[in-house]
Design a protein around this motif. Structure first.
Motif, PDB file in Angstrom:
ATOM      1  N   GLU A 124     -11.890   6.466   1.579  1.00 12.21           N
ATOM      2  CA  GLU A 124     -13.445   6.005   1.377  1.00 12.21           C
ATOM      3  C   GLU A 124     -13.634   4.869   2.278  1.00 12.21           C
ATOM      4  N   THR A 149      -6.662   6.629  -2.171  1.00 14.03           N
ATOM      5  CA  THR A 149      -8.026   6.832  -2.505  1.00 14.03           C
ATOM      6  C   THR A 149      -8.204   6.807  -4.019  1.00 14.03           C
ATOM      7  N   ASP A 198      -7.103   4.639   3.973  1.00  9.30           N
ATOM      8  CA  ASP A 198      -7.889   4.462   2.693  1.00  9.30           C
ATOM      9  C   ASP A 198      -8.976   5.719   3.203  1.00  9.30           C
TER      10      ASP A 198
END
Length: 230
Positions: A57, A80, A55
């Motif tokens: 973020e 994302t 991932d």
């Protein structure tokens, strides 16, 4: 073949969803899940990992920060919710980029790309498999597929190859351990042959490149079985 994979995502729901996809895929094996980059970095250091589902973020240390911190980076499939990261993702030579929500078809396509890349990175052609031997006080690279047979010469052995005969100080027993068992067989106390070079054989001899090599009586069955698997 299964790629050893980890999932790194601070969202437990998203992590669970990706882990389920990994577990259900025939070419993937889930090694671990991590909720942050620090845990993931330690896990990558202590385990042999082929593929990271990462991932972007994440708080404190995001996905890109993690990639920059890795010395030996496995393949990476970035995940994302923002398409803005796509261009930056490929600056990190990632294998693929998945946009949330992830569909099964898009996930499968990413894994296929990772498998192809893995095979390209690890593929070793038969004629490129090699060993190093010491001959005339120098180390010499020998392509395994070039060896036709190995012959005992007292305290030495002779490697008969397509290009030359190489004499090295070694016992047959010690040298045999360096050879792949599925490609070479000791057919006599004084001879090891490359199974792929055998042209024909009978109960007493094996023929390699027109040369007749003695075959021990107790090796005939083993030879026949070995040749059936070549």
């Amino acid at each position: 073949m299964k790629l050893r994979s980890i999932v790194v995502d601070d969202s437990s729901m998203q992590r669970m969803a990706v882990a389920k996809l990994v577990n259900n895929h025939p070419n993937l094996a889930l090694v671990a899940e991590y909720s942050n980059a620090i845990e993931a970095k330690n896990g990558i250091k202590n385990n042999e990992i082929d593929l990271i589902f990462l991932d972007v973020e994440m708080p404190i240390i995001n996905g890109f920060d993690l990639l920059e911190s890795l010395e030996n980076r496995p393949q990476v499939i970035l995940i994302t919710g923002k398409p803005d990261y796509a261009l930056k993702a490929f600056d990190y030579d990632v294998t693929d980029y998945l946009h949330k929500p992830i569909t099964m078809a898009r996930f499968d396509a990413s894994v296929k790309r990772a498998v192809v890349k893995y095979e390209q990175m690890h593929k070793v052609n038969e004629d490129e498999e090699h060993i190093f031997v010491k001959s005339n006080l120098k180390k010499r690279k020998v392509i395994l597929n070039d060896i036709k047979w190995i012959e005992a010469l007292g305290d030495y052995i002779k490697l008969v190859t397509d290009e030359a005969n190489i004499v090295i100080l070694s016992t047959m027993k010690a040298f045999e351990k360096q050879l792949p068992e599925d490609k070479f067989l000791r057919i006599h106390k004084s001879y090891i042959v490359n199974l792929e070079k055998i042209e024909k054989f009978n109960s007493k001899n094996v023929e390699v490149s027109g040369r007749s090599i003695p075959l021990s009586r107790n090796k005939k069955t083993e030879l026949a079985e070995a040749l059936s698997n070549v």
